[in-house]
Design a protein around this motif. Structure first.
Motif, mmCIF file in Angstrom:
data_model
loop_
_atom_site.group_PDB
_atom_site.id
_atom_site.type_symbol
_atom_site.label_atom_id
_atom_site.label_comp_id
_atom_site.label_asym_id
_atom_site.label_seq_id
_atom_site.Cartn_x
_atom_site.Cartn_y
_atom_site.Cartn_z
ATOM 1 N N LEU A 1 -23.874 -11.277 -8.059
ATOM 2 C CA LEU A 1 -22.603 -11.560 -7.404
ATOM 3 C C LEU A 1 -21.499 -10.727 -8.031
ATOM 4 O O LEU A 1 -21.555 -10.408 -9.219
ATOM 5 C CB LEU A 1 -22.248 -13.048 -7.559
ATOM 6 C CG LEU A 1 -23.249 -14.044 -7.001
ATOM 7 C CD1 LEU A 1 -22.784 -15.462 -7.294
ATOM 8 C CD2 LEU A 1 -23.444 -13.854 -5.502
ATOM 9 N N SER A 2 -20.524 -10.397 -7.245
ATOM 10 C CA SER A 2 -19.364 -9.719 -7.818
ATOM 11 C C SER A 2 -18.587 -10.759 -8.620
ATOM 12 O O SER A 2 -18.719 -11.956 -8.397
ATOM 13 C CB SER A 2 -18.480 -9.125 -6.737
ATOM 14 O OG SER A 2 -17.789 -10.151 -6.072
ATOM 15 N N GLU B 1 -20.896 -15.051 3.727
ATOM 16 C CA GLU B 1 -20.466 -13.759 3.167
ATOM 17 C C GLU B 1 -21.079 -12.620 3.954
ATOM 18 O O GLU B 1 -22.216 -12.696 4.404
ATOM 19 C CB GLU B 1 -20.877 -13.650 1.694
ATOM 20 C CG GLU B 1 -20.217 -14.676 0.792
ATOM 21 C CD GLU B 1 -18.706 -14.548 0.770
ATOM 22 O OE1 GLU B 1 -18.203 -13.429 0.970
ATOM 23 O OE2 GLU B 1 -18.025 -15.578 0.577
ATOM 24 N N VAL C 1 -30.060 -12.872 -6.743
ATOM 25 C CA VAL C 1 -28.857 -12.238 -6.217
ATOM 26 C C VAL C 1 -27.902 -11.917 -7.351
ATOM 27 O O VAL C 1 -27.857 -12.609 -8.366
ATOM 28 C CB VAL C 1 -28.174 -13.149 -5.167
ATOM 29 C CG1 VAL C 1 -27.690 -14.454 -5.787
ATOM 30 C CG2 VAL C 1 -27.012 -12.441 -4.484
ATOM 31 N N VAL D 1 -29.128 -16.722 -9.316
ATOM 32 C CA VAL D 1 -28.069 -15.753 -9.616
ATOM 33 C C VAL D 1 -28.427 -15.103 -10.936
ATOM 34 O O VAL D 1 -28.393 -15.747 -11.978
ATOM 35 C CB VAL D 1 -26.699 -16.442 -9.702
ATOM 36 C CG1 VAL D 1 -25.620 -15.426 -10.037
ATOM 37 C CG2 VAL D 1 -26.385 -17.142 -8.399
ATOM 38 N N GLY E 1 -22.904 -7.454 1.845
ATOM 39 C CA GLY E 1 -23.969 -7.409 0.871
ATOM 40 C C GLY E 1 -25.016 -6.385 1.234
ATOM 41 O O GLY E 1 -25.134 -5.982 2.392
ATOM 42 N N GLU F 1 -19.954 -7.480 -2.061
ATOM 43 C CA GLU F 1 -19.667 -8.751 -2.729
ATOM 44 C C GLU F 1 -20.924 -9.299 -3.402
ATOM 45 O O GLU F 1 -20.848 -9.996 -4.396
ATOM 46 C CB GLU F 1 -19.155 -9.780 -1.722
ATOM 47 C CG GLU F 1 -17.844 -9.414 -1.068
ATOM 48 C CD GLU F 1 -16.652 -9.603 -1.994
ATOM 49 O OE1 GLU F 1 -16.849 -10.094 -3.117
ATOM 50 O OE2 GLU F 1 -15.539 -9.253 -1.583
ATOM 51 N N TYR F 2 -22.055 -9.034 -2.803
ATOM 52 C CA TYR F 2 -23.288 -9.505 -3.425
ATOM 53 C C TYR F 2 -24.390 -8.461 -3.215
ATOM 54 O O TYR F 2 -24.343 -7.657 -2.290
ATOM 55 C CB TYR F 2 -23.724 -10.856 -2.855
ATOM 56 C CG TYR F 2 -24.012 -10.847 -1.372
ATOM 57 C CD1 TYR F 2 -25.320 -10.647 -0.903
ATOM 58 C CD2 TYR F 2 -23.006 -11.028 -0.439
ATOM 59 C CE1 TYR F 2 -25.586 -10.637 0.449
ATOM 60 C CE2 TYR F 2 -23.255 -11.020 0.917
ATOM 61 C CZ TYR F 2 -24.559 -10.825 1.358
ATOM 62 O OH TYR F 2 -24.828 -10.808 2.694
#
Lengths: 884, 110
Positions: A226-227, A192, A224, A254, A195, A270-271
């Motif tokens: 996350l979306s 990814e 983290v 997460v 971020g 995205e993150y």
């Protein structure tokens, strides 16, 4: 004694209320009763009864009709106008076609452009209280460097703003996760790229909503967010629960999910990683730096705060704090506030920006182009309508005799042109719906009909149609209604719009000229744009970007670099392999070096950490000295190579003079330790950023521990098979990770992707504009030649040859084109130069652009006019003259 | 103008008869006075005018403007007059009523 009379207000009211037919008799009756009552009952009671009687008369049989007669009359007239329009339109099919065609093209273009512009302008509309939210950027100046605009600022800005400025309600930093992160989820691997490391306040300011879990200052570093869509991608449809994902070296928890960020947001995330993590892996003193510019910083001001005051205070504050620290570096900066909604469109001159940026200028360009098409279409309409005025002179005269006044005629012709615009409007709506999908594909945006069909959009559209109708109808209407009806019916003077033979200031010629000037300018500018882009694509970058691919280095790959190289080299089409930090077209580190002999200041330079094969792989040429070589044992620890720009910036007279000079570099692992060495070689300037930017100083040296990338030079043959081979090799090291090689030339192409699109759109509009203008001219010329049929025939009878006639007919248009060229070229030269100034590397605009355009325009005119002229002059004069 | 039939309302009938009675003198106020005198009713000027308009639309009477006088401040009068169809409709009404009344038992009409 004064005679008593009924209340005057009642009298007046009754007059205004009562139908004229009944008025006199009823008034008389009322007076008679009044007089009698005055005699019998006295004045006051008489007045009272008068009012009472009058109220009994308030009935529909007595009242005036409510404008019924006038209404029906007007509707009838409009019906008639409508019918006339249809009949005339049908009768003059060519004329109607040209008008509708032009208007439809113009309107469709405007629709698309408006859509595009509306979308671009609506970026970050979802952010609440956007008026108080800003991003901070620095204008960086230096003694011998060009001015730079950086949206990344020192780490100290945000804490100072939060703690020392009561005007600031929130302030937060983002640190971009350069290079992206590879997540291992169960058996799957996801690479990814979008971020950041973020402070919770920054998320608040950006209205990024954490919908599951939580994210705060206390969130542990190895976590983290996350979306929503990334969470779904990782864990499929599993409901939210605390999960873990593995990175190469660590495991992350997460801790939450945030709502997907709207497409029309300047950030695409995205993150999100905790900011603390970035802080932990940075030396503490760096986080106190006023020099190191690396953090996207957002602030929210309290309402009612005066921005200018606040900014002035902040600048003074920053100056006090940073001056001492920054002085040795030879540059300084000035902070600015950028309103959050301006980020998307007004950041095109920023460097190191992660925001999705559009260009305000491009939008303006497109808007103007679409407007020009519409204008040309209107001019077509005006021109053709006035040219045909004579044909309608009789109609107008008859209308005038019957009693139409000028105003009514103006309304009629305004109405007529409005009908044309409405028909064109409807056709272009249909076209628009049909073409929406290709347009979406081209622009990479997702427009749906639903969001477009808002009430305000529809009202705007019909409003513009009306405006357009009136705009293109008023001049023909004035010309048409100016005739003296007697003359017109007799077919006398003043009605024939025979074109004058010379170039005079006939309004119609002016309009044709305007169309020509606009079209010629459009062609020239779009040609210049295309030339510039092909120049960017083909220009010498100082290294060879063709057939060069780039891969991120992974732990498995960098375990033993020599073995890795060996295995990748085992194919005839793999020419060279090199490991490095810093790839042209990708992200390159900015840093600085000391030259003890030169001065105490640090020189800023871009750092490339390379191996022995880097220069060979990149095909970068040496200007002086030598490259890195394993024949010299000291090269890995104490050798530097610089580029030509660095030679100049560091103050050396020539590349040769720079050789052997000492360079000190504070290593990244530990800023206290210096890497000391000598300059062993100078390479030519190579472009590692977009050609918008000048090449800056570059320092290359060897540093295995910093390697992040692997670059591979391929042969020219069978790239697919070579890539397959590379993938096989890659799989040996990384069985699960995605194999994502990037071609360096396509990375460079991305720099110009949006501009390329712009230039393509622009070219499209140019073609449409020229098409519209040309068929307009065609219509006009064909009409003017028909109206000169008698003249031509008489000339022919008197002995003029076909050639001479053609020349006669064509010459005035050629003159017109020449005059237009003389006006359009300087204008477009000036405009194009303004645009080209955006590029550090640009073409020069010269005759090689303008001469072909001039020839093309003349040729086009010759064809358009010539066809008609030949037709006109070949006709048998006997037939023409016989007709009357 | 299309009308919904040409039958007469009770008040209309009275007005029609009054127009007939007054002959050449039938204008608004005269009609009003005469009606009051004969029937004891006090028709408002509006009701009277509306009945007259209806009768005129049905074609039973016509009107003409004439005779400006001082007490009307120079306004002429609108004089109404029976038309042929007005006269015949009066006769018709009369015959019809008489026929019907005759058929009622216990009412002796000489």
């Amino acid at each position: 004694m004064k005679q008593p009379s009924p209340p005057s207000f009642a009298e007046r009211f009754f007059t205004s209320f009562c139908h004229a037919r009944h008025l006199e008799g009823l008034e008389g009756d009322l007076y008679e009763l009044f007089e009698r009552r005055v005699q019998n009952k006295g004045v006051w009671r008489a007045k009272f009864f008068y009012l009472l009687d009058m109220t009994t008369l308030m009935r529909s049989s007595v009242a005036k009709p409510i404008k019924r007669n006038r209404m029906t009359n007007n509707l009838g007239m409009f019906k008639n106008y409508f019918k006339t329009t249809l009949r005339m339109g049908w009768k003059r099919k060519g004329f109607s076609f040209i008008n509708l065609f032009g208007l439809t093209i113009g309107l469709t273009s405007v629709l698309f452009i408006t859509l595009f512009v509306q979308d671009e302008l609506s970026f970050d509309n979802h952010v609440t209280d956007a008026k108080q939210k800003f991003r901070i950027y620095n204008m960086v100046e230096g003694d011998d460097r060009e001015v730079q605009y950086l949206p990344i600022v020192p780490p100290t800005f945000s804490p100072s703003l939060r703690d020392d400025f009561p005007q600031v309600s929130k302030s937060g930093r983002l640190f971009f996760d350069y290079g992206g992160t590879v997540f291992n989820v169960g058996e799957q691997v996801f690479s990814e790229k979008n971020g950041v490391y973020a402070e919770p306040d920054a998320l608040d300011i950006l209205d990024i909503e954490v919908v599951e879990g939580s994210f705060s200052e206390d969130t542990e570093p190895k976590s983290v967010l996350l979306s929503r869509s990334l969470f779904r991608k990782f864990f499929e449809d599993a409901p939210y629960a605390e999960q873990t994902v593995k990175l190469t070296r660590s495991t992350l928890k997460v801790v939450g999910v945030f709502e997907d960020i709207p497409v029309q947001s300047h950030l695409n995330l995205e993150y999100i990683l905790p900011f603390q993590w970035a802080v932990q892996s940075t030396p503490p003193e760096r986080m106190q730096s006023w020099v190191w510019q690396q953090f996207y910083t957002y602030v929210e001001l309290r309402p009612e705060v005066d921005q200018q005051d606040f900014l002035a205070q902040f600048r003074t504050y920053v100056k006090d704090k940073s001056e001492a620290q920054i002085k040795p570096y030879g540059f300084w900066y000035t902070p600015y506030l950028q309103p959050i909604k301006d980020i998307h469109l007004h950041s095109s001159n920023f460097q190191w920006d992660i925001a999705k940026t559009g260009s305000f200028q491009s939008i303006l360009f497109l808007f103007i182009a679409a407007g020009i098409i519409l204008l040309i279409a209107c001019l077509n309409f005006i021109n053709l309508s006035t040219a045909q005025a004579m044909k309608r002179a009789k109609e107008v005269s008859v209308r005038k005799f019957i009693g139409a006044n000028r105003g009514q005629l103006l309304i009629q012709y305004g109405f007529e042109s409005t009908i044309y615009t409405f028909v064109a409007g409807i056709v272009s709506m249909i076209l628009f719906i049909l073409l929406l999908t290709p347009f979406n594909n081209f622009t990479g945006k997702v427009f749906t009909l639903n969001e477009l069909l808002s009430v305000s959009n529809i009202l705007l559209f019909f409003g513009s149609l009306l405006f357009l109708g009136v705009l293109s109808g008023w001049y023909p209407a004035i010309v048409l209604t100016r005739f003296n009806p007697l003359d017109a019916l007799r077919g006398g003077k003043g009605t024939k719009m025979v074109p004058t033979r010379n170039l005079s200031l006939d309004p119609r010629q002016l309009m044709v000229a305007a169309q020509y000037i606009l079209s010629i300018s459009l062609i020239s500018i779009s040609l210049i744009m295309q030339n510039q882009y092909s120049f960017l694509r083909t220009t010498d970058m100082g290294f060879n970007k063709e057939n060069l691919i780039w891969l991120p280095l992974t732990t498995a790959l960098e375990n033993d670099l020599n073995t890795t190289r060996e295995s990748f080299m085992g194919h005839s089409q793999v020419q060279d392999v090199s490991f490095c930090y810093g790839v042209p077209g990708g992200i390159v580190a900015g840093d600085g070096v000391f030259l003890p002999q030169k001065q105490e200041n640090e020189f800023s330079a871009n750092m490339f950490m390379v191996d022995y094969d880097y220069l060979k792989t990149m095909k970068i040429d040496l200007v002086a000295g030598r490259g890195f070589s394993n024949e010299f044992a000291t090269d890995p620890t104490s050798a530097f190579v610089i580029n030509e720009t660095a030679v100049a910036n560091f103050g050396f007279a020539s590349p040769e003079e720079a050789l052997g000079e000492t360079v000190h570099w504070a290593t990244w692992a530990n800023t206290d330790s210096l890497k000391k060495g000598k300059i062993i070689g100078v390479v030519n300037d190579f472009n590692f950023k977009s050609l918008h930017n000048q090449v800056s100083s570059v320092v290359l040296h060897m540093g295995e521990s910093y390697f992040q990338n692997m670059i591979i030079r391929l042969g020219k043959e069978d790239p697919l098979a070579t890539l397959e081979f590379l993938e096989d090799q890659y799989r040996k090291y990384e069985p699960t990770r995605p194999f994502e090689p990037q071609f360096v030339d396509s990375m460079f192409a991305e720099f110009y992707a949006s501009e390329n699109k712009l230039s393509k759109l622009f070219t499209l509009f140019t073609i449409l504009a020229i098409l519209t203008a040309t068929i307009g001219l065609f219509g006009l010329v064909s009409y003017s030649i028909v109206s000169r049929a008698k003249e031509i025939s008489i000339r022919k009878v008197l002995g003029a040859g076909t050639k001479k006639l053609i020349r006669l007919l064509v010459m005035r248009y050629i003159w017109l084109v020449l005059v237009c060229i003389a006006i359009a070229f300087p204008a477009s030269y000036w405009l194009a130069n303004m645009w080209l100034d955006n590029f550090a590397y640009r073409i020069d605009v010269g005759p090689e652009i303008f001469v072909p355009v001039a020839f093309a325009m003349i040729l086009l005119t010759l064809l358009t006019v010539g066809f008609q002229a030949v037709k006109g002059s070949m006709a048998n004069p006997a037939e023409r003259l016989r007709s009357e | 103008m299309t009308m919904k039939g040409t039958h007469l309302g009770e008040f209309e009938e009275l007005v029609l008869l009054t127009v007939g009675i007054l002959g050449t003198e039938a204008y608004g106020i005269a009609l009003k006075d005469d009606l009051q005198q004969r029937t004891g009713r006090k028709p408002s000027i509006g009701a009277l005018h509306s009945a007259l308009t209806r009768l005129e639309n049905k074609g039973f009477i016509t009107s003409e403007m004439e005779g400006a006088t001082q007490d009307r401040r120079g306004r002429r009068k609108r004089f109404y007059q029976l038309t042929a169809s007005g006269t015949s409709s009066i006769k018709e009404i009369y015959n019809q009523r008489t026929e019907m009344i005759k058929l009622i038992p216990n009412i002796a009409i000489q």
